[in-house]
Scaffold this motif. Sequence first.
Motif, PDB file in Angstrom:
ATOM      1  N   THR A  45      38.693  35.654  40.856  1.00 32.41           N
ATOM      2  CA  THR A  45      37.329  35.882  40.371  1.00 32.41           C
ATOM      3  C   THR A  45      36.636  34.554  40.105  1.00 32.41           C
ATOM      4  OG1 THR A  45      38.325  37.743  39.236  1.00 32.41           O
ATOM      5  CG2 THR A  45      36.032  37.265  38.749  1.00 32.41           C
ATOM      6  N   ALA A  46      37.368  33.617  39.459  1.00 31.50           N
ATOM      7  CA  ALA A  46      36.749  32.336  39.113  1.00 31.50           C
ATOM      8  C   ALA A  46      36.368  31.554  40.363  1.00 31.50           C
ATOM      9  CB  ALA A  46      37.691  31.514  38.244  1.00 31.50           C
TER      10      ALA A  46
ATOM     11  N   VAL B 225      33.175  32.912  41.564  1.00 34.90           N
ATOM     12  CA  VAL B 225      32.095  32.421  40.708  1.00 34.90           C
ATOM     13  C   VAL B 225      31.724  30.997  41.092  1.00 34.90           C
ATOM     14  CG1 VAL B 225      31.556  31.698  38.364  1.00 34.90           C
ATOM     15  CG2 VAL B 225      32.572  33.917  38.753  1.00 34.90           C
TER      16      VAL B 225
ATOM     17  N   GLN C  31      35.528  22.546  37.932  1.00 34.67           N
ATOM     18  CA  GLN C  31      35.894  23.964  38.028  1.00 34.67           C
ATOM     19  C   GLN C  31      37.275  24.129  38.635  1.00 34.67           C
ATOM     20  OE1 GLN C  31      32.321  25.094  40.224  1.00 34.67           O
ATOM     21  NE2 GLN C  31      31.899  26.585  38.627  1.00 34.67           N
TER      22      GLN C  31
ATOM     23  N   LEU D 142      48.957  37.639  36.915  1.00 35.94           N
ATOM     24  CA  LEU D 142      47.645  37.834  36.294  1.00 35.94           C
ATOM     25  C   LEU D 142      46.738  36.611  36.407  1.00 35.94           C
ATOM     26  CD1 LEU D 142      45.949  39.916  34.812  1.00 35.94           C
ATOM     27  CD2 LEU D 142      46.698  38.875  32.691  1.00 35.94           C
ATOM     28  N   PRO D 143      47.243  35.377  36.088  1.00 33.64           N
ATOM     29  CA  PRO D 143      46.359  34.207  36.237  1.00 33.64           C
ATOM     30  C   PRO D 143      45.811  34.075  37.656  1.00 33.64           C
ATOM     31  CG  PRO D 143      48.309  33.591  35.026  1.00 33.64           C
ATOM     32  CD  PRO D 143      48.534  34.988  35.498  1.00 33.64           C
TER      33      PRO D 143
ATOM     34  N   PHE E 208      44.656  24.842  36.196  1.00 31.16           N
ATOM     35  CA  PHE E 208      45.272  25.032  34.886  1.00 31.16           C
ATOM     36  C   PHE E 208      45.828  26.444  34.746  1.00 31.16           C
ATOM     37  CE2 PHE E 208      44.774  26.358  30.401  1.00 31.16           C
ATOM     38  CZ  PHE E 208      45.648  25.463  29.823  1.00 31.16           C
ATOM     39  N   PHE E 209      45.013  27.425  35.144  1.00 31.40           N
ATOM     40  CA  PHE E 209      45.476  28.817  35.060  1.00 31.40           C
ATOM     41  C   PHE E 209      46.675  29.039  35.979  1.00 31.40           C
ATOM     42  CE2 PHE E 209      41.743  29.820  32.712  1.00 31.40           C
ATOM     43  CZ  PHE E 209      41.992  31.019  32.097  1.00 31.40           C
TER      44      PHE E 209
ATOM     45  N   LEU F 153      42.944  36.476  38.031  1.00 34.55           N
ATOM     46  CA  LEU F 153      41.775  35.994  37.280  1.00 34.55           C
ATOM     47  C   LEU F 153      41.095  34.883  38.056  1.00 34.55           C
ATOM     48  CD1 LEU F 153      43.116  35.729  33.624  1.00 34.55           C
ATOM     49  CD2 LEU F 153      41.831  37.577  34.641  1.00 34.55           C
ATOM     50  N   MET F 154      41.917  33.992  38.637  1.00 31.53           N
ATOM     51  CA  MET F 154      41.332  32.837  39.300  1.00 31.53           C
ATOM     52  C   MET F 154      40.665  33.192  40.625  1.00 31.53           C
ATOM     53  SD  MET F 154      41.178  30.473  37.375  1.00 31.53           S
ATOM     54  CE  MET F 154      41.073  31.608  36.032  1.00 31.53           C
TER      55      MET F 154
ATOM     56  N   VAL G  46      40.060  23.676  36.165  1.00 28.73           N
ATOM     57  CA  VAL G  46      40.336  24.849  35.316  1.00 28.73           C
ATOM     58  C   VAL G  46      41.152  25.881  36.102  1.00 28.73           C
ATOM     59  CG1 VAL G  46      39.309  26.683  33.958  1.00 28.73           C
ATOM     60  CG2 VAL G  46      38.258  24.451  34.000  1.00 28.73           C
TER      61      VAL G  46
END
Lengths: 121, 495
Positions: free
Chosen positions: A84-85, A88, A42, A77-78, A48-49, A81-82, A45
């Motif tokens: 949130t990731a 998670v 995880q 933006l990435p 990566f973002f 988003l991350m 990833v």
Amino acid sequence: MRELFTEHLIYWLILFLFMLGPYGMIFKKNLVKKLMSMNIMQVAVILFFLALGQKTGGTIPINLPGLIGAEHYINPLPHTLMLTAIVVSLATLGVSLGLLLTVQKRYGTLEEDELLRRMNQ
Amino acid sequence: MKEQLPALIVIVPLLIALLSPLVAYFSTRLLRGLGLTAAAVSFVSAVGALGHALTKGPWHYYFGNWAPPWGIEYVIDPLSGLMAVLVSFLSLVVLIYTDSFLREEGWLKQGIHYALYLLLTAGLLGMTVTGDVFNLYVFLEISSLSAYGLIASGGYKATVSAFRYVLVGTVGASFYLLGVGYLYAITGSLNMADLTVRLQPLLDSQAVLIAMVLILVGMGIKMALFPLHGWLPDAYTYSPPAAIPFIAGVMTKVMAYVLLRYFFFIFGVLNGFVPLVLEVVGWIAALGIILASVMAIAQSDFRRMLAFSSVAQVGYIGLGLSLGNMFGFIGAVFHIINHAIMKCCLFLVAGGVKWKTGEHLIEKYAEMSRRMPLTMGAFLLGAFSMVGIPPTAGFFSKWYLILGAIEKDLWIYVVVIILSSLLNAIYFFRVIEQAYLKKAPVAEREKFVEDKKPELPATMLVPIVVLGACILVVGILNEPLVSNILLMAFPGGGL
């Protein structure tokens, strides 16, 4: 050579981290180690973002006086988003640690071979 | 109120899920009422939104009034509307059924069960209606995490299989997220409609191919497409009867819907590398259908047999996806609907038999038709539909799949579908033989002959009978369903 270090190397490293996950999950017999491999995957990833959002010479995306134009700021933006990731992946980790605690309490082991033997008794 | 319908579909179950443990502390009866209300509200909203989409065209709902591609939008087109109706309907039906299993439990366990169940519902509904690929990932994780929790509540063996499911499921989600990362790097957008436009000139690039494969592998793991199905049999076998009908019926289907959405709407089935990828999917799916059906024959546990049959049935959906033509699409979507209803019905039956007799082994089903006539009637309908005997629903989806295969001159797929129907017949007729023809041992027989109680409580019997009837109704009404909704759902068809 310079291009490798400035542009591609990070993606190769991320790919290595990403593949480390499935490797650990398949070949390690301890359930906690499997869980750690999952988390590494995880994180790969997420990295990566973040690498996508990076920009040579860019600064943090806060409107600085005198600095006008998208090329001076990295892409935020990435990163959002991350965030949130990451939440998670934290939740996933929490749930799976909870499951492992239950398994440990009932069967007294987290080694996969021993666990399967005790489950079939 | 009416213009907020798409948001209500997801938000009501989400909100009640958060309140559930608290409400359970004060009154479990109030909790049950609230849970049922939430599922019912989201079902009614989904029906309303689908009606709007069918009469006035796709409904774009901007969250917080932020226009796409910057904001998150919910899109109700005939396909996503239909999926939302299906998911919320099954959620409501299974929620009615769970009561008998939960009544004996303490308030905390009930509260948590309702919370996880409603979160699962909200996550799956969110996946169907969202128009944003990252939002889809978030809903995917919401639904997966609650499914892990629900499966783990079935005992110690279930906990071990839930842990395996966590590992494998997270790998799937990571692959999907990496695929989304590729798409974002290529196009700079996360909105589905925007992606469709921006990807058109780029579809020949290898980066798009990699994104496609990553998303396919990720969703393939989540929908248990052969050979990525390893997590499914154990998870389905050991999870509690109160939750598994919904998980088995809907979860893998929503993942299949996501793949349909990507390949038919975002990439477009005729562009660039897509036909190549789809061909590989087709062969894998065909192989999976046969092998999983053979595995199902070898099982002695009823639930495990259903689990392997699920893997085979997901293969049908993959096959329809891989055909890439209109009949294939109709067959795949129709099979999503059918299989969700029949598998849910069959797992409800399995739970009912467990409630009555405490048994899951097929050999203990002897003379069950006399002990539980209505339940076994529903089972018979579900089994016939699985095999594909008209007029049950299963026949018609296989029919459209075969039409699609003939249109593409892929006769081998026709052979696969017919062969697997025969294999289905073998393993379902084995159960039918036990239930209807075999005589029970004398000692057991005396027990149930004297038993004058009704076969199941009404809250369990009604959902089973309703879903059994649904199988027949969907089968008989297949023509209006296909021409009024599924043809509209096909990209470029209808509106």
